[in-house]
Write a protein that holds these residues in place. Structure first.
Motif, mmCIF file in Angstrom:
data_model
loop_
_atom_site.group_PDB
_atom_site.id
_atom_site.type_symbol
_atom_site.label_atom_id
_atom_site.label_comp_id
_atom_site.label_asym_id
_atom_site.label_seq_id
_atom_site.Cartn_x
_atom_site.Cartn_y
_atom_site.Cartn_z
ATOM 1 N N ILE A 78 10.903 -8.696 -12.301
ATOM 2 C CA ILE A 78 10.708 -7.504 -13.141
ATOM 3 C C ILE A 78 9.259 -7.031 -13.001
ATOM 4 O O ILE A 78 9.005 -5.830 -12.824
ATOM 5 C CB ILE A 78 11.062 -7.800 -14.612
ATOM 6 N N ILE A 79 8.309 -7.959 -13.052
ATOM 7 C CA ILE A 79 6.896 -7.598 -12.874
ATOM 8 C C ILE A 79 6.708 -6.878 -11.538
ATOM 9 O O ILE A 79 6.039 -5.844 -11.467
ATOM 10 C CB ILE A 79 5.998 -8.860 -12.943
ATOM 11 N N TYR A 80 7.309 -7.410 -10.487
ATOM 12 C CA TYR A 80 7.140 -6.809 -9.152
ATOM 13 C C TYR A 80 7.627 -5.356 -9.151
ATOM 14 O O TYR A 80 6.953 -4.464 -8.646
ATOM 15 C CB TYR A 80 7.901 -7.630 -8.095
ATOM 16 N N GLN A 81 8.792 -5.123 -9.744
ATOM 17 C CA GLN A 81 9.326 -3.757 -9.734
ATOM 18 C C GLN A 81 8.492 -2.818 -10.604
ATOM 19 O O GLN A 81 8.286 -1.665 -10.264
ATOM 20 C CB GLN A 81 10.797 -3.723 -10.168
ATOM 21 N N VAL A 82 8.003 -3.311 -11.731
ATOM 22 C CA VAL A 82 7.170 -2.464 -12.591
ATOM 23 C C VAL A 82 5.853 -2.132 -11.878
ATOM 24 O O VAL A 82 5.395 -0.987 -11.894
ATOM 25 C CB VAL A 82 6.909 -3.150 -13.951
ATOM 26 N N GLU A 83 5.259 -3.102 -11.205
ATOM 27 C CA GLU A 83 3.989 -2.843 -10.501
ATOM 28 C C GLU A 83 4.164 -1.873 -9.337
ATOM 29 O O GLU A 83 3.319 -1.019 -9.104
ATOM 30 C CB GLU A 83 3.406 -4.158 -9.977
ATOM 31 N N ASN A 84 5.256 -2.017 -8.600
ATOM 32 C CA ASN A 84 5.419 -1.292 -7.330
ATOM 33 C C ASN A 84 6.373 -0.115 -7.388
ATOM 34 O O ASN A 84 6.379 0.713 -6.475
ATOM 35 C CB ASN A 84 5.878 -2.272 -6.252
ATOM 36 N N GLY A 85 7.216 -0.058 -8.429
ATOM 37 C CA GLY A 85 8.248 0.967 -8.485
ATOM 38 C C GLY A 85 9.341 0.682 -7.469
ATOM 39 O O GLY A 85 9.274 -0.287 -6.703
ATOM 40 N N LYS A 86 10.365 1.527 -7.485
ATOM 41 C CA LYS A 86 11.461 1.401 -6.516
ATOM 42 C C LYS A 86 12.259 2.695 -6.573
ATOM 43 O O LYS A 86 12.655 3.122 -7.657
ATOM 44 C CB LYS A 86 12.353 0.212 -6.866
ATOM 45 N N GLY A 87 12.490 3.324 -5.446
ATOM 46 C CA GLY A 87 13.249 4.569 -5.437
ATOM 47 C C GLY A 87 12.621 5.588 -6.376
ATOM 48 O O GLY A 87 11.433 5.877 -6.285
ATOM 49 N N ALA A 88 13.418 6.100 -7.316
ATOM 50 C CA ALA A 88 12.948 7.130 -8.245
ATOM 51 C C ALA A 88 12.138 6.553 -9.414
ATOM 52 O O ALA A 88 11.625 7.301 -10.242
ATOM 53 C CB ALA A 88 14.138 7.918 -8.793
ATOM 54 N N MET A 89 12.019 5.234 -9.483
ATOM 55 C CA MET A 89 11.199 4.645 -10.563
ATOM 56 C C MET A 89 9.739 4.568 -10.124
ATOM 57 O O MET A 89 9.438 4.004 -9.083
ATOM 58 C CB MET A 89 11.714 3.258 -10.929
ATOM 59 N N PRO A 90 8.848 5.146 -10.933
ATOM 60 C CA PRO A 90 7.432 5.123 -10.561
ATOM 61 C C PRO A 90 6.805 3.736 -10.676
ATOM 62 O O PRO A 90 7.304 2.880 -11.404
ATOM 63 C CB PRO A 90 6.794 6.088 -11.572
#
Ligand code: HEM
Length: 88
Positions: free
Chosen positions: A49-61
């Protein structure tokens, strides 16, 4: 874990797209445990979850420029706990 801080960060920054643990952009990619197990890169754990929040993914900033490490840690632990306990 500072879950009160996590809840505050979530409501101020994430709820625009993830109100109630849902996903307003891609409906099936909710913040429920089963969806995280299926779609989150790295599986259902705080680090992923931390990784995705830091880096975003697709349409998520990405949030690494806007939230501190402490805030990202707190919001990730909050999301993980909500999903673990089906508390959304
Ligand atoms: C996916 C957390 C803010 C849009 C996700 C996922 C997590 C997450 C854990 C994975 C869900 C899954 O794959 O089932 C957060 C947190 C946020 C935040 C903690 C605040 C810091 C936002 C915002 C938006 C957004 C503001 C909209 C502008 C999305 C989208 C996905 C997603 C589109 C799917 C990404 C993909 O797999 O293509 N979010 N999110 N998120 N989020 Fe967020």
């Amino acid at each position: 874990a500072d879950l009160a801080l996590g809840a505050q960060i979530f409501n101020g920054n994430c709820a625009a797209c993830h109100q109630g643990g849902r996903n307003a952009v891609i409906a099936e990619k909710t913040l429920d445990k089963a969806a995280l197990e299926q779609y989150l890169d790295g599986g259902f754990n705080v680090q992923a979850i931390i990784y995705q929040v830091e880096n975003g993914k697709g349409a998520m900033p990405a949030w690494s420029d806007r939230l501190s490490e402490e805030e990202i840690q707190a919001v990730a632990e909050y999301v993980y706990k909500q999903a673990s306990e089906a508390a959304w």
